[in-house]
Design a protein around this motif. Structure first.
Motif, PDB file in Angstrom:
ATOM      1  N   LEU A  78       0.838  -1.212   0.000  1.00  0.00           N
ATOM      2  CA  LEU A  78       0.000   0.000   0.000  1.00  0.00           C
ATOM      3  C   LEU A  78       0.867   1.254   0.000  1.00  0.00           C
ATOM      4  O   LEU A  78       0.613   2.207  -0.737  1.00  0.00           O
ATOM      5  CB  LEU A  78      -0.906   0.033   1.238  1.00  0.00           C
ATOM      6  CG  LEU A  78      -2.091  -0.920   1.277  1.00  0.00           C
ATOM      7  CD1 LEU A  78      -2.840  -0.765   2.586  1.00  0.00           C
ATOM      8  CD2 LEU A  78      -3.032  -0.664   0.107  1.00  0.00           C
ATOM      9  N   ARG A 113      -6.884   7.331  -2.460  1.00  0.00           N
ATOM     10  CA  ARG A 113      -6.718   6.187  -1.560  1.00  0.00           C
ATOM     11  C   ARG A 113      -8.049   5.637  -1.130  1.00  0.00           C
ATOM     12  O   ARG A 113      -8.582   6.025  -0.094  1.00  0.00           O
ATOM     13  CB  ARG A 113      -5.952   6.627  -0.301  1.00  0.00           C
ATOM     14  CG  ARG A 113      -4.570   7.125  -0.566  1.00  0.00           C
ATOM     15  CD  ARG A 113      -3.583   6.026  -0.380  1.00  0.00           C
ATOM     16  NE  ARG A 113      -2.528   6.140  -1.368  1.00  0.00           N
ATOM     17  CZ  ARG A 113      -1.498   5.316  -1.438  1.00  0.00           C
ATOM     18  NH1 ARG A 113      -1.373   4.340  -0.594  1.00  0.00           N
ATOM     19  NH2 ARG A 113      -0.597   5.466  -2.369  1.00  0.00           N
ATOM     20  N   LEU A 136      -8.932   2.706   0.314  1.00  0.00           N
ATOM     21  CA  LEU A 136      -8.095   1.618   0.819  1.00  0.00           C
ATOM     22  C   LEU A 136      -8.709   0.229   0.684  1.00  0.00           C
ATOM     23  O   LEU A 136      -8.020  -0.715   0.317  1.00  0.00           O
ATOM     24  CB  LEU A 136      -7.700   1.895   2.270  1.00  0.00           C
ATOM     25  CG  LEU A 136      -6.654   3.008   2.398  1.00  0.00           C
ATOM     26  CD1 LEU A 136      -6.568   3.495   3.829  1.00  0.00           C
ATOM     27  CD2 LEU A 136      -5.292   2.535   1.931  1.00  0.00           C
TER      28      LEU A 136
END
Ligand code: UDP
Ligand code: MG
Length: 310
Positions: free
Chosen positions: A169, A177, A179
């Motif tokens: 990441l 982002r 995630l």
């Protein structure tokens, strides 16, 4: 588990002054058997969150803090946590006690058994209101329909990541982002631990309706260009309908010239319909242009005001 095993807990906080102490009270007894660090990422809070964390730091040097200069959002706060974490396993957790720390040992067990990603999956959403439950369901259905990267449903940002996934990441070059999408895109071996999402302990959610819609749009446009294709199909469909309309009008005019009345309603509907489609498609294209714009600016993802114990 090796002797020098380190567990990192990262906790993004934005105006959570009344949750810090109760959270630590519940979390610490569970993780004290592991060598650990707790990294709070203060996302530009303007209440007593920072000073409350600092009070805890004085008592416990395993507690660490990164403060942002201003609010950068939950996903950036988590990213900063991943950037700072040193652990072999890194667990992200919300500060409002909606994510029960009690399942952490189970998550670590699954990691020891080889999972590189351990998702905490919501069993029930009984404490979320009806609206949030429905919108979340629609969101997952929609994103999985549109996106090429499957995102497991009822999985939020409460998860354990192996060191290698955190590295993956941190090495990703993109500014945007989302995630849970990025983690899933990495297709690491994953496992689930089930839990019941609790009520927010104190304070209110930071995710109102518009923030949730924006988050969903961010997720969709980060992982799929299908909306652009849908725009093309919308254009083709409306163009085709328009073409049929012209043929119909011409036929009517030549076959029944007397009865033919110019219809304003039809005209108005067509203009509104086409105008709507055009605006939507411009909006969709705009989303992607905006994304490109943000990426090429290459600004830092977040700005740090101070770091303690890091
Ligand atoms: N949060 C953050 N920055 C923000 C908004 C939220 O760091 O701009 C943190 C917040 O303090 C909490 C977590 O992200 O620890 C989840 O936020 P919240 O509980 O408001 O979201 P919900 O659980 O309602 O989806
Ligand atoms: Mg919450």
């Amino acid at each position: 588990m090796s002797d020098d095993f380190l567990l990192s807990i990262i906790i993004p906080v934005y105006n959570e002054e009344s949750n810090i102490t109760p959270l630590l009270k519940r979390l610490l007894p569970i993780i004290k058997k592991y060598n650990h660090e707790i990294i709070f990422v203060d996302d530009g809070s303007n209440d007593n969150t920072t000073s409350n964390i600092k009070k805890q730091i004085e008592k416990d040097k395993n507690i660490k803090l990164v403060s942002f200069l201003r609010n950068f959002g939950h996903q950036m706060a988590l990213s900063a946590g991943y950037d700072q974490a040193h652990g072999d396993a890194v667990i992200s957790l919300d500060a409002d006690l909606q994510d029960p720390p009690e399942i952490i040992p189970e998550m670590i067990n699954k990691w020891e058994n080889g999972a590189k990603v351990v998702y905490a999956k919501r069993d029930k959403r009984e404490y979320d209101d009806y609206f949030k439950r429905i919108t979340a369901q629609v969101f997952y259905k929609f994103i999985n329909f549109l996106s090429d990267t499957p995102i497991p449903s009822d999985v939020g940002d409460f998860r354990l990541l192996d060191k290698s996934v955190v590295q993956f990441l941190n090495d990703l070059p993109e500014h945007s982002r989302f995630l849970r999408g990025l983690v899933s895109w990495g297709s690491y071996t994953s496992d689930f631990v089930y839990f019941e999402r609790e009520k927010r302990f104190k304070g209110q959610t930071h995710y109102g309706f518009f923030k949730m819609v924006n988050f969903a749009l961010e997720g969709i446009t980060s992982f799929s260009i299908k909306p652009l294709r849908i725009a093309t199909y919308l254009g083709i469909t409306s163009g085709f309908l328009g073409f049929l309309g012209i043929i119909y009008e011409l036929l009517m005019k030549s076959l029944y010239p007397q009865q033919f009345v110019i219809g304003w309603t039809g005209l108005f509907t067509a203009v509104m319909f086409l105008g709507g489609i055009q605006l939507i498609t411009i909006g969709i294209i705009g989303e992607y242009v905006g994304k490109i714009y943000k990426e090429i600016q290459r600004r830092p993802k977040y700005l740090i005001k101070e770091k303690i114990n890091l």
